[in-house]
Design an enzyme around this catalytic site. Structure first.
Site, PDB file in Angstrom:
ATOM      1  N   ASP A  66     -52.971  -1.264 -17.345  1.00 33.49           N
ATOM      2  CA  ASP A  66     -51.642  -0.904 -17.507  1.00 33.49           C
ATOM      3  C   ASP A  66     -50.715  -1.881 -18.237  1.00 33.49           C
ATOM      4  O   ASP A  66     -50.618  -3.059 -17.620  1.00 33.49           O
ATOM      5  CB  ASP A  66     -50.813  -0.716 -16.016  1.00 33.49           C
ATOM      6  CG  ASP A  66     -49.580  -0.169 -16.089  1.00 33.49           C
ATOM      7  OD1 ASP A  66     -48.787  -0.065 -17.101  1.00 33.49           O
ATOM      8  OD2 ASP A  66     -49.024   0.177 -14.767  1.00 33.49           O
ATOM      9  N   ARG A  90     -49.509   4.785 -20.607  1.00 29.74           N
ATOM     10  CA  ARG A  90     -51.028   5.189 -20.807  1.00 29.74           C
ATOM     11  C   ARG A  90     -51.196   6.599 -20.968  1.00 29.74           C
ATOM     12  O   ARG A  90     -51.688   7.093 -21.895  1.00 29.74           O
ATOM     13  CB  ARG A  90     -51.969   4.645 -19.980  1.00 29.74           C
ATOM     14  CG  ARG A  90     -51.983   3.065 -19.724  1.00 29.74           C
ATOM     15  CD  ARG A  90     -52.703   2.548 -18.582  1.00 29.74           C
ATOM     16  NE  ARG A  90     -51.993   2.823 -17.322  1.00 29.74           N
ATOM     17  CZ  ARG A  90     -52.687   2.618 -16.092  1.00 29.74           C
ATOM     18  NH1 ARG A  90     -53.551   2.165 -15.812  1.00 29.74           N
ATOM     19  NH2 ARG A  90     -51.673   2.763 -15.075  1.00 29.74           N
ATOM     20  N   CYS A 138     -51.578   8.518 -15.402  1.00 32.55           N
ATOM     21  CA  CYS A 138     -51.623   7.107 -15.135  1.00 32.55           C
ATOM     22  C   CYS A 138     -50.641   7.085 -13.882  1.00 32.55           C
ATOM     23  O   CYS A 138     -50.227   8.152 -13.418  1.00 32.55           O
ATOM     24  CB  CYS A 138     -51.103   6.272 -16.522  1.00 32.55           C
ATOM     25  SG  CYS A 138     -49.544   6.525 -16.999  1.00 32.55           S
TER      26      CYS A 138
END
Length: 165
Positions: free
Chosen positions: A124, A15, A9
């Site tokens: 996100d 994540r 990420c």
């Protein structure tokens, strides 16, 4: 033979460390020999633990986020270090492909392993509310078994299905 997976990420605190923990649990449950790591395309959080909100959401589901933030390297993308590199979204996918300097089929987007009902990007959650962290975990729990199945073959689920008969 051990397969290696890298989740990526942007900052490696929400994540991708969550994906690492979810995949490790699924690999353990299915007895699959997999080495899992995570990284970020940016070095904002190198050495830091996962975001505390993601840690809380993950702990509520029984996951422990143990990794520390690190930035992805060119060696991570060379095709020999990891069998599969999974970007959480299109922006990070594009950054990985640019860093690799040539298209690589082992660099994919996580949503390639999700049904059409899911978003194309794992969102996100960093600037959002708690439900965003839960949504990320929902997506990871949905996609990780298919990733394992793809890497290791359909038969990894056979024992589970046989037990139900």
């Amino acid at each position: 033979m051990t397969k290696r997976i890298l989740f990526v990420c942007m900052g490696n605190i929400c994540r991708s460390p969550a994906a690492e923990a979810v995949m490790k649990r699924f690999a353990e449950e299915f007895g699959v020999d997999v080495d899992v790591d995570s990284a970020g395309t940016h070095g904002y959080h190198v050495g830091e633990q996962a975001d505390s909100r993601m840690q809380l959401a993950a702990e509520a589901r029984g996951y422990e986020l143990m990794s520390r933030g690190r930035q992805v390297t060119k060696d991570d993308l060379d095709g020999t270090t990891f069998d599969l590199v999974l970007a959480m979204d299109r922006e990070n996918y594009d950054a990985l492909q640019a860093m690799a300097k040539q298209p690589n089929s082992h660099i994919r987007i996580f949503s390639d392993y999700l049904g059409d009902e899911w978003p194309n990007d794992v969102p996100d959650p960093y600037y959002g509310e708690q439900e965003g962290f839960d949504e990320v975990l929902d997506m990871l729990e949905e996609g990780c078994p298919l990733i394992l199945q793809t890497l290791m073959g359909d038969d990894i689920f056979a024992a589970d299905f046989d037990d139900e008969m």
